[in-house]
Design a protein around this motif. Sequence first.
Motif, PDB file in Angstrom:
ATOM      1  N   GLU A  51       3.606  -9.047   6.475  1.00 12.60           N
ATOM      2  CA  GLU A  51       3.460 -10.257   7.230  1.00 12.60           C
ATOM      3  C   GLU A  51       3.669 -11.816   6.743  1.00 12.60           C
ATOM      4  O   GLU A  51       3.644 -12.632   7.279  1.00 12.60           O
ATOM      5  CB  GLU A  51       2.029 -10.154   8.086  1.00 12.60           C
ATOM      6  CG  GLU A  51       0.878  -9.640   6.444  1.00 12.60           C
ATOM      7  CD  GLU A  51      -0.553  -9.715   7.520  1.00 12.60           C
ATOM      8  OE1 GLU A  51      -0.762 -10.855   8.478  1.00 12.60           O
ATOM      9  OE2 GLU A  51      -1.547  -9.260   7.075  1.00 12.60           O
ATOM     10  N   HIS A  52       3.671 -11.906   5.406  1.00 11.27           N
ATOM     11  CA  HIS A  52       3.480 -12.870   4.599  1.00 11.27           C
ATOM     12  C   HIS A  52       5.113 -13.341   4.431  1.00 11.27           C
ATOM     13  O   HIS A  52       4.847 -14.352   3.201  1.00 11.27           O
ATOM     14  CB  HIS A  52       2.084 -12.902   3.606  1.00 11.27           C
ATOM     15  CG  HIS A  52       1.576 -13.225   4.312  1.00 11.27           C
ATOM     16  ND1 HIS A  52       0.589 -13.559   5.002  1.00 11.27           N
ATOM     17  CD2 HIS A  52      -0.011 -11.789   3.684  1.00 11.27           C
ATOM     18  CE1 HIS A  52      -1.123 -12.918   5.368  1.00 11.27           C
ATOM     19  NE2 HIS A  52      -0.510 -11.542   4.610  1.00 11.27           N
ATOM     20  N   ARG A  85     -13.815  -5.326   5.242  1.00 17.18           N
ATOM     21  CA  ARG A  85     -13.813  -6.579   5.197  1.00 17.18           C
ATOM     22  C   ARG A  85     -14.951  -7.884   5.041  1.00 17.18           C
ATOM     23  O   ARG A  85     -14.383  -8.827   3.861  1.00 17.18           O
ATOM     24  CB  ARG A  85     -13.211  -6.888   6.346  1.00 17.18           C
ATOM     25  CG  ARG A  85     -11.904  -6.542   6.588  1.00 17.18           C
ATOM     26  CD  ARG A  85     -10.382  -7.203   5.710  1.00 17.18           C
ATOM     27  NE  ARG A  85     -10.306  -8.825   6.132  1.00 17.18           N
ATOM     28  CZ  ARG A  85      -9.184  -9.278   5.291  1.00 17.18           C
ATOM     29  NH1 ARG A  85      -8.086  -8.398   4.731  1.00 17.18           N
ATOM     30  NH2 ARG A  85      -9.479 -10.298   5.601  1.00 17.18           N
ATOM     31  N   HIS A 115      -7.637  -6.050  -1.859  1.00 13.78           N
ATOM     32  CA  HIS A 115      -6.795  -6.099  -0.846  1.00 13.78           C
ATOM     33  C   HIS A 115      -7.814  -5.572   0.077  1.00 13.78           C
ATOM     34  O   HIS A 115      -8.124  -4.432  -0.414  1.00 13.78           O
ATOM     35  CB  HIS A 115      -5.984  -5.832  -1.193  1.00 13.78           C
ATOM     36  CG  HIS A 115      -5.432  -5.497   0.367  1.00 13.78           C
ATOM     37  ND1 HIS A 115      -4.185  -6.349   0.997  1.00 13.78           N
ATOM     38  CD2 HIS A 115      -5.028  -4.519   1.257  1.00 13.78           C
ATOM     39  CE1 HIS A 115      -4.197  -6.084   2.695  1.00 13.78           C
ATOM     40  NE2 HIS A 115      -4.270  -4.635   2.263  1.00 13.78           N
ATOM     41  N   ASP A 118      -7.459  -5.537   7.317  1.00 15.80           N
ATOM     42  CA  ASP A 118      -8.157  -5.743   9.207  1.00 15.80           C
ATOM     43  C   ASP A 118      -8.135  -5.291   9.727  1.00 15.80           C
ATOM     44  O   ASP A 118      -8.438  -6.412  10.397  1.00 15.80           O
ATOM     45  CB  ASP A 118      -7.130  -7.902   8.421  1.00 15.80           C
ATOM     46  CG  ASP A 118      -5.594  -7.917   8.559  1.00 15.80           C
ATOM     47  OD1 ASP A 118      -5.740  -6.482   9.330  1.00 15.80           O
ATOM     48  OD2 ASP A 118      -5.173  -8.866   8.807  1.00 15.80           O
TER      49      ASP A 118
HETATM   50 MG    MG Z   1      -4.662 -10.143   5.088  1.00 16.66          MG
END
Ligand code: MG
Length: 148
Positions: A51-52, A85, A115, A118
């Motif tokens: 995603e990054h 989270r 990590h 999410d």
């Molecule tokens: Mg993330």
Amino acid sequence: MEKTFLMVKPDGVQRNLIGEIVSRFEKKGFQLIGAKLMIIPAEVAEKHYAEHKERPFFGELVDFITSGPVFAMAWQGESVIATARQMMGSTNPKDAAPGTIRGDFGVTVGKNIIHGSDSPESAERELGIFFKEEELSEYSKLVNEWIY
Ligand code: MG
Ligand code: DAT
């Protein structure tokens, strides 16, 4: 029961924080159902952080996460994704509240210790990247009667 993927990053492993981090989630009442120390192959890191891909820090991020062993974990519990989270704290440790893992142990965003998935979709995806079905142990604990 909900499951999530958590990982002590190479900085957390080097700084001897595996035990501290496992202990926080155990004491909270969550249940460890899988774990392994591993050096992530570059292709796996690129997939995990897909995603990054277009972000300017992607190269650095992949180099960092593959720079030494990580401690990959699968945890189970009610609302474990969102609660983990919260226990991790904000992405940038400078904004992370004291009492959170990043707030207590991190200083910079590039080395933020841990990590955590999410969302339910990313938890399923990331658990699938790091663990085979047979590497996750489904088991009951008597203490759960005092948690739920
Ligand atoms: Mg993330
Ligand atoms: P999180 O790890 O809280 O889910 P994220 O998914 O937005 O945060 O980013 C993944 C990781 O990339 C993050 O833990 C640290 C790194 N990162 C994020 N933003 C960054 C930035 N602006 N500069 C350098 N690294 C960054």
